[in-house]
Design a protein around this motif. Structure first.
Motif, mmCIF file in Angstrom:
data_model
loop_
_atom_site.group_PDB
_atom_site.id
_atom_site.type_symbol
_atom_site.label_atom_id
_atom_site.label_comp_id
_atom_site.label_asym_id
_atom_site.label_seq_id
_atom_site.Cartn_x
_atom_site.Cartn_y
_atom_site.Cartn_z
ATOM 1 N N MET A 1 0.708 -1.230 0.160
ATOM 2 C CA MET A 1 0.029 0.060 -0.027
ATOM 3 C C MET A 1 0.919 1.286 0.082
ATOM 4 O O MET A 1 0.600 2.184 -0.843
ATOM 5 C CB MET A 1 -0.955 -0.110 1.190
ATOM 6 C CG MET A 1 -1.816 1.214 1.125
ATOM 7 S SD MET A 1 -3.317 0.678 0.036
ATOM 8 C CE MET A 1 -4.260 1.948 0.322
ATOM 9 N N LYS A 2 1.947 1.162 0.726
ATOM 10 C CA LYS A 2 2.900 2.386 0.723
ATOM 11 C C LYS A 2 3.431 2.681 -0.550
ATOM 12 O O LYS A 2 3.648 3.727 -1.081
ATOM 13 C CB LYS A 2 3.886 2.064 2.086
ATOM 14 C CG LYS A 2 3.799 3.035 3.221
ATOM 15 C CD LYS A 2 5.096 2.703 3.876
ATOM 16 C CE LYS A 2 4.821 3.495 5.012
ATOM 17 N NZ LYS A 2 6.144 3.411 5.837
ATOM 18 N N ASN A 3 3.884 1.371 -1.089
ATOM 19 C CA ASN A 3 4.455 1.652 -2.369
ATOM 20 C C ASN A 3 3.645 2.265 -3.461
ATOM 21 O O ASN A 3 4.185 3.044 -4.220
ATOM 22 C CB ASN A 3 5.019 0.184 -2.949
ATOM 23 C CG ASN A 3 5.925 0.409 -3.855
ATOM 24 O OD1 ASN A 3 6.397 1.430 -4.180
ATOM 25 N ND2 ASN A 3 6.214 -0.859 -4.786
ATOM 26 N N LYS A 4 2.367 1.965 -3.379
ATOM 27 C CA LYS A 4 1.155 2.492 -4.341
ATOM 28 C C LYS A 4 1.121 4.146 -4.239
ATOM 29 O O LYS A 4 1.070 4.697 -5.276
ATOM 30 C CB LYS A 4 -0.073 1.577 -4.179
ATOM 31 C CG LYS A 4 -0.908 2.059 -5.211
ATOM 32 C CD LYS A 4 -2.256 1.358 -5.242
ATOM 33 C CE LYS A 4 -3.138 1.500 -6.220
ATOM 34 N NZ LYS A 4 -4.465 0.606 -6.340
ATOM 35 N N ILE A 5 1.177 4.444 -2.837
ATOM 36 C CA ILE A 5 0.965 5.612 -2.541
ATOM 37 C C ILE A 5 2.046 6.564 -3.079
ATOM 38 O O ILE A 5 2.164 7.554 -3.694
ATOM 39 C CB ILE A 5 0.673 5.796 -1.153
ATOM 40 C CG1 ILE A 5 -0.831 5.251 -0.754
ATOM 41 C CG2 ILE A 5 0.797 7.791 -0.740
ATOM 42 C CD1 ILE A 5 -1.046 5.149 0.653
ATOM 43 N N GLY A 6 3.311 6.134 -2.859
ATOM 44 C CA GLY A 6 4.556 6.584 -3.202
ATOM 45 C C GLY A 6 4.650 6.637 -4.768
ATOM 46 O O GLY A 6 5.132 7.634 -5.282
ATOM 47 N N LEU A 7 4.255 6.013 -5.733
ATOM 48 C CA LEU A 7 4.132 5.633 -7.077
ATOM 49 C C LEU A 7 3.134 6.941 -7.426
ATOM 50 O O LEU A 7 3.461 7.839 -8.439
ATOM 51 C CB LEU A 7 3.604 4.495 -7.828
ATOM 52 C CG LEU A 7 4.802 3.514 -7.382
ATOM 53 C CD1 LEU A 7 4.181 1.988 -8.219
ATOM 54 C CD2 LEU A 7 5.914 3.653 -8.374
ATOM 55 N N ILE A 8 2.066 6.761 -6.817
ATOM 56 C CA ILE A 8 0.893 7.934 -7.427
ATOM 57 C C ILE A 8 1.607 9.507 -6.996
ATOM 58 O O ILE A 8 1.520 10.240 -7.935
ATOM 59 C CB ILE A 8 -0.420 7.664 -6.423
ATOM 60 C CG1 ILE A 8 -0.837 6.213 -7.318
ATOM 61 C CG2 ILE A 8 -1.267 8.923 -7.078
ATOM 62 C CD1 ILE A 8 -2.129 5.818 -6.623
ATOM 63 N N SER A 9 2.113 9.534 -5.958
ATOM 64 C CA SER A 9 2.574 10.933 -5.462
ATOM 65 C C SER A 9 3.748 11.347 -6.195
ATOM 66 O O SER A 9 3.938 12.440 -6.549
ATOM 67 C CB SER A 9 2.731 10.943 -3.909
ATOM 68 O OG SER A 9 4.115 10.228 -3.547
ATOM 69 N N GLY A 10 4.730 10.326 -6.611
ATOM 70 C CA GLY A 10 5.696 10.694 -7.292
ATOM 71 C C GLY A 10 5.087 10.930 -8.867
ATOM 72 O O GLY A 10 5.892 11.733 -9.531
ATOM 73 N N PHE A 11 4.196 10.454 -9.483
ATOM 74 C CA PHE A 11 3.721 10.813 -10.639
ATOM 75 C C PHE A 11 3.106 12.128 -10.825
ATOM 76 O O PHE A 11 3.264 12.746 -11.496
ATOM 77 C CB PHE A 11 2.845 9.625 -11.118
ATOM 78 C CG PHE A 11 1.957 9.767 -12.389
ATOM 79 C CD1 PHE A 11 2.788 9.657 -13.694
ATOM 80 C CD2 PHE A 11 0.772 10.353 -12.352
ATOM 81 C CE1 PHE A 11 2.104 10.004 -14.927
ATOM 82 C CE2 PHE A 11 0.009 10.764 -13.642
ATOM 83 C CZ PHE A 11 0.901 10.421 -15.039
ATOM 84 N N MET A 12 2.343 12.333 -9.887
ATOM 85 C CA MET A 12 1.702 13.710 -9.747
ATOM 86 C C MET A 12 2.659 14.789 -9.527
ATOM 87 O O MET A 12 2.601 15.901 -10.157
ATOM 88 C CB MET A 12 1.045 13.794 -8.340
ATOM 89 C CG MET A 12 -0.382 12.641 -8.557
ATOM 90 S SD MET A 12 -1.164 13.189 -10.151
ATOM 91 C CE MET A 12 -2.052 14.770 -9.699
ATOM 92 N N VAL A 13 3.802 14.525 -8.568
ATOM 93 C CA VAL A 13 4.835 15.391 -8.614
ATOM 94 C C VAL A 13 5.604 15.709 -10.181
ATOM 95 O O VAL A 13 5.919 16.749 -10.511
ATOM 96 C CB VAL A 13 6.002 15.025 -7.562
ATOM 97 C CG1 VAL A 13 7.500 15.973 -7.689
ATOM 98 C CG2 VAL A 13 5.451 15.173 -6.434
ATOM 99 N N SER A 14 5.767 14.554 -10.727
ATOM 100 C CA SER A 14 6.311 14.764 -12.116
ATOM 101 C C SER A 14 5.417 15.411 -13.012
ATOM 102 O O SER A 14 5.720 16.468 -13.965
ATOM 103 C CB SER A 14 6.783 13.334 -12.657
ATOM 104 O OG SER A 14 6.929 13.442 -14.014
ATOM 105 N N VAL A 15 4.174 15.232 -13.055
ATOM 106 C CA VAL A 15 3.198 15.906 -14.010
ATOM 107 C C VAL A 15 3.209 17.621 -13.787
ATOM 108 O O VAL A 15 3.165 18.301 -14.485
ATOM 109 C CB VAL A 15 1.798 15.444 -13.717
ATOM 110 C CG1 VAL A 15 0.743 16.456 -14.374
ATOM 111 C CG2 VAL A 15 1.655 13.905 -14.409
ATOM 112 N N PHE A 16 3.129 17.783 -12.360
ATOM 113 C CA PHE A 16 3.294 19.099 -12.131
ATOM 114 C C PHE A 16 4.633 19.811 -12.393
ATOM 115 O O PHE A 16 4.478 20.956 -12.885
ATOM 116 C CB PHE A 16 2.964 19.655 -10.702
ATOM 117 C CG PHE A 16 1.708 19.035 -10.052
ATOM 118 C CD1 PHE A 16 0.728 20.066 -10.651
ATOM 119 C CD2 PHE A 16 1.198 18.415 -9.053
ATOM 120 C CE1 PHE A 16 -0.778 19.830 -10.390
ATOM 121 C CE2 PHE A 16 0.017 18.063 -8.710
ATOM 122 C CZ PHE A 16 -1.111 18.955 -9.198
#
Length: 64
Positions: free
Chosen positions: A1-16
């Motif tokens: 679960m932690k890994n999935k949240i980390g991937l999503i947050s990293g993706f969002m940071v990259s998008v911004f």
């Protein structure tokens, strides 16, 4: 679960980050001076005056 949240947050940071880079590049290019659409003035052949070549040939023939 932690890994999935980390991937999503990293993706969002990259998008911004990428969106910010593209937005700043777009705004920078928009502020540039507009390019003149017509750089050359068209000249018709009727405006061109041909040089007097025949007189020069006659003068050189007379000198010989």
């Amino acid at each position: 679960m932690k890994n999935k949240i980390g991937l999503i947050s990293g993706f969002m940071v990259s998008v911004f980050v990428h969106f910010g880079i593209l937005l700043s590049a777009f705004l920078f290019l928009k502020e540039q001076a507009p390019i003149q659409k017509e750089l050359f003035h068209p000249i018709s052949l009727n405006d061109y005056i041909a040089p007097q070549v025949e007189q020069k040939i006659e003068q050189s023939a007379a000198q010989i």
